[in-house]
Write an enzyme that holds these catalytic residues in place. Structure first.
Site, PDB file in Angstrom:
ATOM      1  N   ASP A 118      45.460 -16.440 -14.617  1.00  0.00           N
ATOM      2  CA  ASP A 118      46.115 -15.763 -13.500  1.00  0.00           C
ATOM      3  C   ASP A 118      45.619 -16.221 -12.130  1.00  0.00           C
ATOM      4  O   ASP A 118      45.603 -15.449 -11.174  1.00  0.00           O
ATOM      5  CB  ASP A 118      45.947 -14.251 -13.647  1.00  0.00           C
ATOM      6  CG  ASP A 118      46.842 -13.680 -14.730  1.00  0.00           C
ATOM      7  OD1 ASP A 118      48.015 -14.095 -14.786  1.00  0.00           O
ATOM      8  OD2 ASP A 118      46.373 -12.836 -15.515  1.00  0.00           O
ATOM      9  N   ASP A 178      54.809 -14.501 -18.271  1.00  0.00           N
ATOM     10  CA  ASP A 178      54.234 -14.225 -16.951  1.00  0.00           C
ATOM     11  C   ASP A 178      53.587 -15.468 -16.341  1.00  0.00           C
ATOM     12  O   ASP A 178      53.538 -15.626 -15.110  1.00  0.00           O
ATOM     13  CB  ASP A 178      53.158 -13.142 -17.020  1.00  0.00           C
ATOM     14  CG  ASP A 178      53.433 -12.032 -18.002  1.00  0.00           C
ATOM     15  OD1 ASP A 178      54.052 -12.295 -19.051  1.00  0.00           O
ATOM     16  OD2 ASP A 178      52.999 -10.894 -17.757  1.00  0.00           O
TER      17      ASP A 178
END
Length: 394
Positions: A118, A178
Site C-alpha cells: 500500500d 485494490d
C-alpha cells in the site's frame, strides 16, 4: 461568494439560478445555504484535529464519538494529509496547506517499509497531492524511493506485486484488486526519475490483473492467489466481500478507477475497455439504489436493508469523471454528478454535532469482520474531494 460555495453550486445545486421564481425554490435556497454551511463546518473540523504522528484518523463511531487512530504504517495513513492538500486546492486557504505539510511529513519513514503493497495509498495520496500544489524535490525523491521499495514485492514469474503477507499458510501469493491504485506511484516515479523500471512493473501488474481478476460479467474478484512456481492463478476468493462470488462494491470501484488511471499513463485501449465495462456493470446493476450510493456488496441478501458504502461511491465518482474525460460518454459524468449531488445532503454529511475530522457518514470497511460498518471513513472523504476537483477541472 467564497470558493467552497462556488464549487458546491457547480456540483448540481442549480436551484440557485431560479430561486426567485417560487416559494418552493426559496425553501430550496435555504436548504442549499444549510448544506453549504455544514460542509464548511466539516472541512474546518479537519483543521481542528490535533497533530500526532502516531494517530492518523481512520474511522469513527458516531454514537460513541470514538475515533480510530492509526500509525503511519496503516494503509489509510496518507488520506488525511491528502484531504488537507485538496481542501487547500478548493479554498486557497493556506491554513489547510500548512497543516497538510505537517501531516505529510509524518509519513516519510514509510518509504522504507517493504512489508506492504500500500505504498501508493500512503505515499502518493499525501506526497503526491503535495506535488500537485507545489514543486518539491524532497517529495519527488520520497516518491522515487517509495517506488523502489514497492518494486521489491514484484514477482517476475507471477507478473504482479504481492499484496498481503498474512495468511501465508493458505495464500501463496495474493493479489487484490485494490492494488491497482498503488500503481500510480510507480507510473509517476518513472516520470520523475526517467527510470522505466517502475512503469514496466506497473504495466505487467495491470496486464496480469486484467487477465485473471475479471468475471464474464466484468465484475471483479477481490483476491486472486497465484502459484509462484507456475505463475498461474490457482484460487479466486474474497476477504472483504459477502462471499467469493459476490460483487464487493468497493472492489468494483477500485477496478474502474485503477484501469482508467492505467490508461492515462499507457493509452492501452484494453485498459480503457475494461474500465468502461466494469463501470457499466456498476451503474446498471439491478441492486444499485436510485441515489447512486451502493450497498457495501451488490449481492448482500439483506438488500435493501444492507449497509451502504459511501467510499465505494466516491471512488467510483472520481474514477468516472476521469473516464468521461477519455470517452466523452455523458453517462459516466451524469452518474458521477448524481453521486456528488446525493452526497451533498444531510442524509450523508455528518451532523454538525459530530466532533471528528470527517465529512461523510455511511461507509463500510470490513463487513466480514464486523469492522467499520456504516461509519465515517477517511478515504471516502479523500475521493469525494478529488471528484469535486476533477469535476471543477472540466
Amino acid at each position: 461568494m467564497n470558493k467552497i460555495s462556488y464549487y458546491i453550486i457547480m456540483l448540481g445545486f442549480t436551484v440557485l439560478l431560479i430561486a426567485c421564481k417560487s416559494k418552493g425554490n426559496s425553501e430550496n435556497l435555504t436548504s442549499q445555504n444549510t448544506i453549504e454551511n455544514l460542509l464548511e463546518l466539516r472541512y474546518k473540523m479537519l483543521l481542528d484535529y490535533p497533530l500526532d504522528s502516531t494517530a492518523f484518523p481512520r474511522n469513527m463511531n458516531v454514537i460513541t464519538g470514538e475515533i480510530k487512530k492509526v500509525p503511519s504504517k496503516d494503509w489509510t495513513s496518507g488520506f488525511f494529509a491528502g484531504n488537507l492538500w485538496q481542501l487547500y486546492q478548493l479554498t486557497d486557504d493556506v491554513t489547510y496547506k500548512n497543516k497538510a505539510k505537517k501531516w505529510t511529513a509524518f509519513i516519510e519513514k514509510e518509504k522504507f517499509n517493504n512489508r506492504t503493497h500500500d505504498m501508493g495509498f500512503k505515499i502518493f495520496c499525501s506526497f503526491g497531492k503535495g506535488l500537485e500544489v507545489e514543486e518539491n524535490e524532497t517529495y519527488k525523491n520520497i516518491i522515487v524511493k517509495s517506488a523502489q521499495t514497492l518494486s521489491t514485492r514484484f514477482n517476475e514469474k507471477v507478473g504482479a506485486i504481492r499484496s498481503w503477507d498474512f495468511n501465508k499458510d493458505i495464500w501463496e501469493f495474493p493479489v487484490i484488486i485494490d492494488n491497482m491504485l498503488n500503481l500510480e506511484l510507480l507510473f509517476e516515479a518513472t516520470k520523475i526519475s526517467g527510470d522505466s523500471t517502475y512503469h514496466n512493473i506497473a504495466v505487467k501488474h495491470t496486464n496480469t490483473t486484467l487477465k485473471n481478476h475479471f468475471r464474464p460479467d466484468n465484475s471483479t474478484w477481490h483476491v486472486v492467489v497465484y502459484d509462484t512456481i507456475t505463475g498461474l492463478a490457482k484460487d479466486k476468493v474474497t476477504h472483504q466481500g459477502f462471499n467469493d462470488e459476490s460483487a464487493w462494491a468497493r472492489g468494483q470501484s477500485w477496478a474502474i478507477y485503477g484501469y482508467t488511471m492505467s490508461y492515462r499513463y499507457t493509452k492501452d485501449a484494453a485498459y480503457l475497455k475494461q474500465a468502461e465495462a466494469t463501470a457499466n456493470f456498476f451503474i446498471n446493476h439491478k441492486n444499485l439504489p436510485e441515489d447512486g450510493i451502493p450497498y457495501w456488496d451488490f449481492n448482500d441478501p439483506n438488500i435493501p436493508n444492507a449497509a451502504r458504502d459511501v467510499s465505494a461511491a466516491t471512488v467510483t465518482a472520481s474514477g468516472l469523471i476521469e473516464l468521461y474525460g477519455f470517452t466523452k460518454n455523458e453517462v459516466y459524468l451524469n452518474f458521477a454528478s448524481k453521486v456528488l449531488k446525493s452526497l451533498n445532503t444531510e442524509k450523508y454529511i455528518l451532523n454538525e454535532n459530530v466532533d471528528g475530522p470527517f465529512i461523510f457518514d455511511h461507509s463500510t470497511g470490513i463487513w466480514p469482520k464486523n469492522e467499520e460498518i456504516d461509519e465515517p471513513i477517511v478515504y471516502a472523504d479523500y475521493y469525494y474531494l478529488e471528484a469535486v476537483l476533477r469535476k471543477k477541472a472540466l
